[in-house]
Design a protein around this motif. Structure first.
Motif, mmCIF file in Angstrom:
data_model
loop_
_atom_site.group_PDB
_atom_site.id
_atom_site.type_symbol
_atom_site.label_atom_id
_atom_site.label_comp_id
_atom_site.label_asym_id
_atom_site.label_seq_id
_atom_site.Cartn_x
_atom_site.Cartn_y
_atom_site.Cartn_z
ATOM 1 N N LEU A 1 3.948 4.434 -19.502
ATOM 2 C CA LEU A 1 5.274 3.910 -17.974
ATOM 3 C C LEU A 1 5.327 4.847 -17.812
ATOM 4 C CD1 LEU A 1 6.942 1.063 -20.435
ATOM 5 C CD2 LEU A 1 5.355 1.203 -18.632
ATOM 6 N N SER A 2 5.809 5.984 -18.404
ATOM 7 C CA SER A 2 6.455 7.125 -18.086
ATOM 8 C C SER A 2 5.509 7.595 -16.364
ATOM 9 C CB SER A 2 7.182 7.655 -18.148
ATOM 10 O OG SER A 2 8.081 9.364 -17.714
ATOM 11 N N TYR A 3 4.222 7.729 -16.862
ATOM 12 C CA TYR A 3 2.936 8.179 -16.458
ATOM 13 C C TYR A 3 2.569 7.506 -15.033
ATOM 14 C CZ TYR A 3 -1.101 10.295 -14.364
ATOM 15 O OH TYR A 3 -2.744 10.267 -14.546
ATOM 16 N N TYR A 4 3.139 6.004 -15.356
ATOM 17 C CA TYR A 4 2.325 5.077 -14.223
ATOM 18 C C TYR A 4 3.413 4.789 -13.182
ATOM 19 C CZ TYR A 4 -1.776 4.595 -16.793
ATOM 20 O OH TYR A 4 -3.235 4.612 -17.622
ATOM 21 N N ARG A 5 4.224 5.132 -13.867
ATOM 22 C CA ARG A 5 5.528 5.113 -12.602
ATOM 23 C C ARG A 5 5.550 6.405 -11.665
ATOM 24 N NH1 ARG A 5 9.892 2.503 -17.377
ATOM 25 N NH2 ARG A 5 9.353 0.200 -17.450
ATOM 26 N N PHE A 6 5.496 7.335 -12.304
ATOM 27 C CA PHE A 6 5.193 8.179 -11.734
ATOM 28 C C PHE A 6 3.907 8.462 -10.606
ATOM 29 C CE2 PHE A 6 3.445 12.645 -10.809
ATOM 30 C CZ PHE A 6 5.219 13.272 -10.130
ATOM 31 N N LYS A 7 3.219 8.207 -10.749
ATOM 32 C CA LYS A 7 1.787 7.779 -10.625
ATOM 33 C C LYS A 7 2.346 7.158 -8.632
ATOM 34 C CE LYS A 7 -1.149 10.197 -10.698
ATOM 35 N NZ LYS A 7 -1.398 11.258 -9.404
ATOM 36 N N SER A 8 2.911 5.712 -9.500
ATOM 37 C CA SER A 8 3.220 4.671 -8.790
ATOM 38 C C SER A 8 3.741 5.293 -7.391
ATOM 39 C CB SER A 8 3.433 3.767 -9.554
ATOM 40 O OG SER A 8 3.902 2.710 -8.648
ATOM 41 N N SER A 9 4.868 5.622 -7.478
ATOM 42 C CA SER A 9 6.292 6.563 -7.071
ATOM 43 C C SER A 9 5.250 7.154 -6.134
ATOM 44 C CB SER A 9 6.968 7.037 -8.090
ATOM 45 O OG SER A 9 8.266 7.688 -6.990
ATOM 46 N N ASP B 1 -8.278 2.543 6.115
ATOM 47 C CA ASP B 1 -9.474 2.509 4.730
ATOM 48 C C ASP B 1 -8.438 2.797 3.472
ATOM 49 O OD1 ASP B 1 -11.342 0.966 5.869
ATOM 50 O OD2 ASP B 1 -12.961 3.131 6.225
ATOM 51 N N GLU B 2 -7.891 4.344 3.901
ATOM 52 C CA GLU B 2 -6.708 4.671 2.743
ATOM 53 C C GLU B 2 -5.584 4.318 2.412
ATOM 54 O OE1 GLU B 2 -6.306 9.615 4.932
ATOM 55 O OE2 GLU B 2 -6.015 7.640 6.123
ATOM 56 N N ILE B 3 -5.091 3.068 3.839
ATOM 57 C CA ILE B 3 -4.282 2.182 3.738
ATOM 58 C C ILE B 3 -4.646 1.551 2.061
ATOM 59 C CG2 ILE B 3 -2.659 0.175 3.675
ATOM 60 C CD1 ILE B 3 -2.492 1.984 7.124
ATOM 61 N N VAL B 4 -6.178 0.579 2.451
ATOM 62 C CA VAL B 4 -6.296 0.056 1.372
ATOM 63 C C VAL B 4 -7.193 0.275 0.231
ATOM 64 C CG1 VAL B 4 -8.246 -1.799 0.892
ATOM 65 C CG2 VAL B 4 -7.726 -1.251 3.643
ATOM 66 N N GLU B 5 -7.182 1.569 0.241
ATOM 67 C CA GLU B 5 -7.239 2.349 -1.143
ATOM 68 C C GLU B 5 -6.363 2.491 -2.188
ATOM 69 O OE1 GLU B 5 -8.331 7.294 -2.284
ATOM 70 O OE2 GLU B 5 -9.611 5.741 -0.799
ATOM 71 N N LYS B 6 -5.004 3.154 -1.393
ATOM 72 C CA LYS B 6 -3.928 3.988 -1.727
ATOM 73 C C LYS B 6 -3.475 2.461 -2.645
ATOM 74 C CE LYS B 6 -3.781 7.624 -1.221
ATOM 75 N NZ LYS B 6 -4.316 8.582 -2.625
ATOM 76 N N ALA B 7 -3.768 1.357 -2.267
ATOM 77 C CA ALA B 7 -3.007 -0.357 -1.931
ATOM 78 C C ALA B 7 -4.045 -0.640 -3.272
ATOM 79 C CB ALA B 7 -3.202 -1.313 -0.844
ATOM 80 N N ALA B 8 -4.710 -0.396 -3.459
ATOM 81 C CA ALA B 8 -5.885 -0.791 -4.084
ATOM 82 C C ALA B 8 -5.422 -0.278 -5.520
ATOM 83 C CB ALA B 8 -7.064 -0.816 -4.202
ATOM 84 N N GLU B 9 -4.606 1.480 -5.541
ATOM 85 C CA GLU B 9 -3.991 2.072 -6.622
ATOM 86 C C GLU B 9 -3.298 1.734 -7.617
ATOM 87 O OE1 GLU B 9 -4.944 5.780 -5.535
ATOM 88 O OE2 GLU B 9 -6.889 5.643 -4.448
ATOM 89 N N LEU B 10 -2.037 1.362 -6.742
ATOM 90 C CA LEU B 10 -1.139 0.469 -6.192
ATOM 91 C C LEU B 10 -1.008 -0.585 -7.048
ATOM 92 C CD1 LEU B 10 1.100 1.168 -3.484
ATOM 93 C CD2 LEU B 10 1.174 2.123 -5.798
ATOM 94 N N SER B 11 -1.966 -1.208 -6.821
ATOM 95 C CA SER B 11 -2.188 -2.509 -7.799
ATOM 96 C C SER B 11 -2.108 -3.096 -9.266
ATOM 97 C CB SER B 11 -3.366 -4.248 -7.078
ATOM 98 O OG SER B 11 -3.403 -4.888 -7.666
ATOM 99 N N ALA B 12 -3.281 -1.791 -9.147
ATOM 100 C CA ALA B 12 -4.012 -1.251 -10.538
ATOM 101 C C ALA B 12 -3.008 -1.015 -11.333
ATOM 102 C CB ALA B 12 -5.272 -0.292 -10.811
ATOM 103 N N LEU B 13 -2.317 0.100 -10.570
ATOM 104 C CA LEU B 13 -0.656 0.431 -12.084
ATOM 105 C C LEU B 13 0.325 -0.438 -11.929
ATOM 106 C CD1 LEU B 13 -0.365 4.239 -9.844
ATOM 107 C CD2 LEU B 13 -1.516 3.817 -11.892
#
Length: 57
Positions: free
Chosen positions: A9-17, A32-44
């Motif tokens: 949880l700590s790791y994923y919260r850090f990556k999200s932040s 494209d960068e916004i969509v890519e980062k949004a997808a990463e945030l969604s997964a996190l």
């Protein structure tokens, strides 16, 4: 087992932040960068939610 969940949880919260900070600090992101980062945030966020539920049980 709870310690491993807390560590994850700590790791994923850090990556999200980290992604939030990157997006907020950038002034020239492409669509494209916004969509890519949004997808990463969604997964996190999905992982964080699942780990929080597992930690409650």
């Amino acid at each position: 087992m709870s310690d491993k969940i807390e560590d994850a949880l700590s790791y994923y919260r850090f990556k999200s932040s980290e992604i939030h900070n990157y997006m907020n600090a950038s002034t020239n992101l492409t669509v494209d960068e916004i969509v890519e980062k949004a997808a990463e945030l969604s997964a996190l966020e999905f992982k964080i939610t699942a780990l929080e539920a597992a930690n409650d049980n």
